[in-house]
Enzyme design. Sequence first.
Site, mmCIF file in Angstrom:
data_model
loop_
_atom_site.group_PDB
_atom_site.id
_atom_site.type_symbol
_atom_site.label_atom_id
_atom_site.label_comp_id
_atom_site.label_asym_id
_atom_site.label_seq_id
_atom_site.Cartn_x
_atom_site.Cartn_y
_atom_site.Cartn_z
ATOM 1 N N ASP A 128 -39.068 -2.900 34.054
ATOM 2 C CA ASP A 128 -39.094 -4.042 33.131
ATOM 3 C C ASP A 128 -39.834 -3.683 31.841
ATOM 4 O O ASP A 128 -39.440 -4.084 30.756
ATOM 5 C CB ASP A 128 -39.767 -5.254 33.787
ATOM 6 C CG ASP A 128 -38.862 -5.871 34.845
ATOM 7 O OD1 ASP A 128 -37.646 -5.551 34.835
ATOM 8 O OD2 ASP A 128 -39.365 -6.635 35.686
ATOM 9 N N CYS A 129 -40.907 -2.918 31.992
ATOM 10 C CA CYS A 129 -41.687 -2.565 30.802
ATOM 11 C C CYS A 129 -41.153 -1.314 30.100
ATOM 12 O O CYS A 129 -41.427 -1.098 28.922
ATOM 13 C CB CYS A 129 -43.163 -2.428 31.151
ATOM 14 S SG CYS A 129 -43.472 -1.500 32.658
#
Lengths: 382, 136
Positions: A128-129
């Site tokens: 996600d990051c």
Amino acid sequence: MKTYAEINEKIKQGKAVVFTAEEIIEVVKEKGYKDTAREVDVVTTATFGPMCSSGAFLNFGHSDPPIRMSKVWLNDVPAYAGIAAVDAYIGATELSETKGFAYGGAHVIEALVRGEKIELKATSYGTDCYPRKEIQTLISLNDLNQAYLFNPRNAYQNYSVAVNSSNRTIYTYMGTLLPNLGNATYSTAGELSPLINDPYYRTIGIGTRIFLGGGIGYVAWEGTQHNPNQNRNANGIPTSSAGTLALIGDLKQMNHQYLRAALFDRYGVSMYVGVGIPIPILDEEILKQAAISNREINATVYDYSVPKRSKPNYGQVTYAELRSGSITINNKTTPTAPLSSLYEARQIAGTLKEWINEGQFSLTEPVQPLPTDLKVNSLEIK
Amino acid sequence: MAKKKIVLTFPPELTESPLTYHLVKDFDLAINILKAKITPGKEGKLVIELSNGAEENIQAGIDFLKDQGVFVEPVSKEIVFDEAKCIHCGSCTAVCHPRALNIAAPDWKLKFDKELCIVCESCVKACPMQIIKVTF
């Protein structure tokens, strides 16, 4: 008796008296130990040999969108990326996945230092990051945030002399060894070599500032397989591989003249690393060790045709004999050849001497000495 | 005294003839065999250096070999090394039997004596910098 502070003050004033570890032998012959120890402040040592256990940490900076690189290749040579997002370690001996033996990590490091562009490829599982899953771009040394050499084992304190008693040529990290004791190779700078001139690690320790690959580096730790308990001759010099150093230094300061990729036929890629270490002449005993000459240094002749951990040996020879061009083994004359460059080592010792004379390089007292009692473990198969 | 390095290629039918014997006996030449690959009944190759004779004896010896059906060429291959890239390590000297590549005191810089080189090419692979080449 002198202190580091006194020597550094003289360096600052441009008054330090500096000789290389070869030159000091003649100075001592002329003036004796006592006067020389009083007059001389620093002896510079150096070596330029193949040091496989070398490599560099690199930080590439973040792309947009960013990637948590899990596999990294530099010019098709895999680098270890099992650390944070855009950090990697490129080892000198890692081989190219497309060119094999012809190109490896050492070539990537040399190319970076030469200022050449390197192709960076990386893949990731995506998070996600860090959503990006792959990247392909060109990098050069200036683009990197950090690039530092971190060599786990360099500057071996003495090493084997290699011969081959079998009836076929063998190809080793000690070069091509001809059958029937047809040649003997050796690989240290002898009387100019750093740890041979400080055999009990009285001045070379953790934190010692050094010449590394043309720039300034430091002794980071004892090197891997550091073996202070190796057998020693009457002069205190280990008779085979003994102490080692882990070295660190900024790749951005380095010069490709002192960092050269190498290929050992049918063995693999290695890297010639230039290392220069100053020895402060704090007292007469330190001078005595630093003024050691090739005839006082022994090395053990090992038979590399026996592919075992413990190789049979043919006894010892001195560096004076090795440097003469031939040694006698089993009543047979065997020609000798060096693998490490004395010519380049002299350039390094000379450069370091110049840096000190010009006040550009001051000495550091080790923050911690290297271990003087340490056992080397073997790997047992359980 | 004249000297000449030549490469001889023998057709299969000549590999069993004592040709070098005639060079010694009839032309008074000294023969140094530098490289040989001879299998009876197959094409053979021999690299030799002829010496000990006057220029005309060497030429007569070569003419004799040609008359016998041997293909004779001068040694045209040559070893060259890129001195600017050389680190003077000495690894190549370990495999150089004729001592054409040599490293020694006082300066420990690599020296190459072309006259001694037999173009065996062992040094090409032994050079860790890969800067020794064969030229034709």
